[in-house]
Design a protein around this motif. Structure first.
Motif, PDB file in Angstrom:
ATOM      1  N   ASP A  77      11.900   3.336  22.313  1.00 23.74           N
ATOM      2  CA  ASP A  77      12.238   4.498  21.924  1.00 23.74           C
ATOM      3  C   ASP A  77      11.098   5.430  21.341  1.00 23.74           C
ATOM      4  OD1 ASP A  77      14.976   3.508  21.888  1.00 23.74           O
ATOM      5  OD2 ASP A  77      14.585   2.446  19.863  1.00 23.74           O
ATOM      6  N   ARG A  93      22.564  -0.763  14.751  1.00 28.01           N
ATOM      7  CA  ARG A  93      23.503  -1.760  15.008  1.00 28.01           C
ATOM      8  C   ARG A  93      23.314  -3.086  14.724  1.00 28.01           C
ATOM      9  NH1 ARG A  93      24.766   0.916  20.949  1.00 28.01           N
ATOM     10  NH2 ARG A  93      25.901   2.680  20.436  1.00 28.01           N
ATOM     11  N   VAL A 119      22.740  -6.124  15.512  1.00 27.08           N
ATOM     12  CA  VAL A 119      22.536  -7.195  16.645  1.00 27.08           C
ATOM     13  C   VAL A 119      21.403  -7.811  16.300  1.00 27.08           C
ATOM     14  CG1 VAL A 119      22.108  -7.131  18.936  1.00 27.08           C
ATOM     15  CG2 VAL A 119      23.462  -5.258  18.413  1.00 27.08           C
ATOM     16  N   ARG A 179      18.247  -9.575  16.892  1.00 24.69           N
ATOM     17  CA  ARG A 179      16.928  -9.293  17.393  1.00 24.69           C
ATOM     18  C   ARG A 179      15.712 -10.265  17.397  1.00 24.69           C
ATOM     19  NH1 ARG A 179      18.635  -4.321  16.283  1.00 24.69           N
ATOM     20  NH2 ARG A 179      19.362  -3.010  17.841  1.00 24.69           N
ATOM     21  N   SER A 221      15.513   4.877  10.839  1.00 29.52           N
ATOM     22  CA  SER A 221      16.861   5.071  10.055  1.00 29.52           C
ATOM     23  C   SER A 221      16.887   5.815   8.845  1.00 29.52           C
ATOM     24  CB  SER A 221      17.496   3.498   9.796  1.00 29.52           C
ATOM     25  OG  SER A 221      17.381   2.856  11.080  1.00 29.52           O
ATOM     26  N   GLU A 260      12.057  -2.803  22.235  1.00 30.22           N
ATOM     27  CA  GLU A 260      13.035  -1.425  21.869  1.00 30.22           C
ATOM     28  C   GLU A 260      12.441  -0.545  21.188  1.00 30.22           C
ATOM     29  OE1 GLU A 260      17.687  -1.272  20.142  1.00 30.22           O
ATOM     30  OE2 GLU A 260      16.793  -3.030  20.367  1.00 30.22           O
ATOM     31  N   ALA A 279      20.528   9.397  18.154  1.00 31.43           N
ATOM     32  CA  ALA A 279      20.989   8.395  18.838  1.00 31.43           C
ATOM     33  C   ALA A 279      20.114   7.118  18.825  1.00 31.43           C
ATOM     34  CB  ALA A 279      20.990   9.051  20.456  1.00 31.43           C
ATOM     35  N   VAL A 280      18.890   7.340  19.046  1.00 29.34           N
ATOM     36  CA  VAL A 280      18.001   6.317  18.863  1.00 29.34           C
ATOM     37  C   VAL A 280      18.160   5.458  17.451  1.00 29.34           C
ATOM     38  CG1 VAL A 280      15.672   5.540  18.290  1.00 29.34           C
ATOM     39  CG2 VAL A 280      16.137   7.394  20.212  1.00 29.34           C
ATOM     40  N   CYS A 281      18.343   5.917  16.405  1.00 28.37           N
ATOM     41  CA  CYS A 281      18.484   5.469  15.087  1.00 28.37           C
ATOM     42  C   CYS A 281      19.545   4.605  14.925  1.00 28.37           C
ATOM     43  CB  CYS A 281      18.171   6.355  13.862  1.00 28.37           C
ATOM     44  SG  CYS A 281      16.490   7.145  13.666  1.00 28.37           S
ATOM     45  N   THR A 282      20.755   5.211  15.682  1.00 30.22           N
ATOM     46  CA  THR A 282      22.289   4.554  15.709  1.00 30.22           C
ATOM     47  C   THR A 282      22.238   3.366  16.248  1.00 30.22           C
ATOM     48  OG1 THR A 282      23.297   6.981  15.452  1.00 30.22           O
ATOM     49  CG2 THR A 282      24.607   4.959  16.132  1.00 30.22           C
ATOM     50  N   ARG A 283      21.414   3.364  17.384  1.00 34.13           N
ATOM     51  CA  ARG A 283      21.430   2.276  18.218  1.00 34.13           C
ATOM     52  C   ARG A 283      20.503   1.053  17.624  1.00 34.13           C
ATOM     53  NH1 ARG A 283      17.753   0.856  21.943  1.00 34.13           N
ATOM     54  NH2 ARG A 283      17.040   2.843  22.167  1.00 34.13           N
ATOM     55  N   LEU A 284      19.406   1.414  16.947  1.00 33.53           N
ATOM     56  CA  LEU A 284      18.614   0.631  16.153  1.00 33.53           C
ATOM     57  C   LEU A 284      19.245  -0.001  15.114  1.00 33.53           C
ATOM     58  CD1 LEU A 284      14.924   2.408  16.021  1.00 33.53           C
ATOM     59  CD2 LEU A 284      15.551   0.026  17.250  1.00 33.53           C
TER      60      LEU A 284
END
Length: 266
Positions: free
Chosen positions: A142, A126, A128, A130, A240, A138, A119-124
């Protein structure tokens, strides 16, 4: 010290439960229906924390599963009078009450941690935009989340290892009791002691795997505190890149969870 003493009431087995034990037909230890469980894939044997945790968790599960028939056989044989029978009966009940729940918990915790990591890596991952400061903030959050999770699981496995050490010491001491006891009982006790030794070794390996994962996360958090942009970018890529291995760990722990409850007579 055990993490959960909720099942200690089993030490006082009721008459009905004892009569139930007498009706159990125990197969020869080692004839578990789960012995043909698929071997871990090569990806799990790579030099990664996910691979080490998955392999050691599976080994702990297998060793516990192989020790269970000996514990039940010991209960069957240790029904007569005498100090050795009483000690063997208590040791078998203690193992059945305490070890399988801890092993099941270890499997569940690895499953949850692998979910968290993904979940952490999926969000990282994305797409977006930064800034370095945002990425640093972030990543720090994490890492602290993962670090707390690893520390909690290290505590669980350390408690299991310590409990097994005490249990094994008690078993070894009992071998010198009542030299005139039935040979079949003494042989079953020796075989059970050997099985618990293997569970102990697997629990130690599992604890070391969590210790290594926790140490790396802690070291990364320290490096992150220096605020180096190059390290931030490397760490994001490193996390990742580890997702496939954690996905394998998730699949392996889910399989273990589905394969057996590690409870009840065989």
């Amino acid at each position: 010290m055990w993490l959960d003493d909720s099942s200690s009431e089993r030490d006082e087995v009721s008459g009905e439960a004892r009569r139930g034990d007498e009706r159990i037909v125990v197969p020869e230890p080692g004839e578990s229906e789960h012995e043909q469980m698929p071997v871990a894939s090569p990806a799990l044997k790579e030099n990664s924390h996910a691979g080490a945790l998955s392999a050691s968790c599976e080994a702990l599960f297998r060793c516990t599963e192989q020790a269970l028939p000996w514990a039940w056989k010991l209960l069957q044989l240790a029904k007569g009078p005498g100090a050795l029978s009483a000690e063997a009966r208590g040791a078998a009940l203690e193992f059945l009450d305490r070890i399988p729940p801890h092993v099941r918990r270890g499997v569940s915790e690895l499953l949850a941690f692998s979910n968290l990591w993904q979940a952490v890596c999926t969000r990282l991952g994305r797409p977006v935009a930064r800034s370095t400061e945002e990425l640093l903030r972030e990543l720090n959050g994490d890492l602290q989340l993962l670090l707390r999770g690893a520390q909690a699981r290290l505590g669980t496995t350390a408690a299991l290892e310590h409990g097994l050490l005490l249990h094994l010491g008690r078993l070894r001491e009992s071998r010198g009791m009542e030299p005139g006891a039935a040979l079949e009982l003494r042989a079953a006790l020796d075989a059970f002691t050997h099985s618990v030794t293997q569970v102990m070794a697997a629990a130690s390996a599992y604890r070391r795997a969590w210790e290594a994962a926790q140490a790396e996360l802690s070291e990364s958090a320290e490096w992150l505190g220096a605020g180096d942009p190059g390290f931030c970018a490397w760490l994001a890529e490193h996390l990742s890149a580890s997702v496939p291995a954690w996905r394998e760990a998730h699949a392996s722990s889910r399989l273990l969870q589905e394969l057996g409850a590690l409870s009840g007579p065989p």
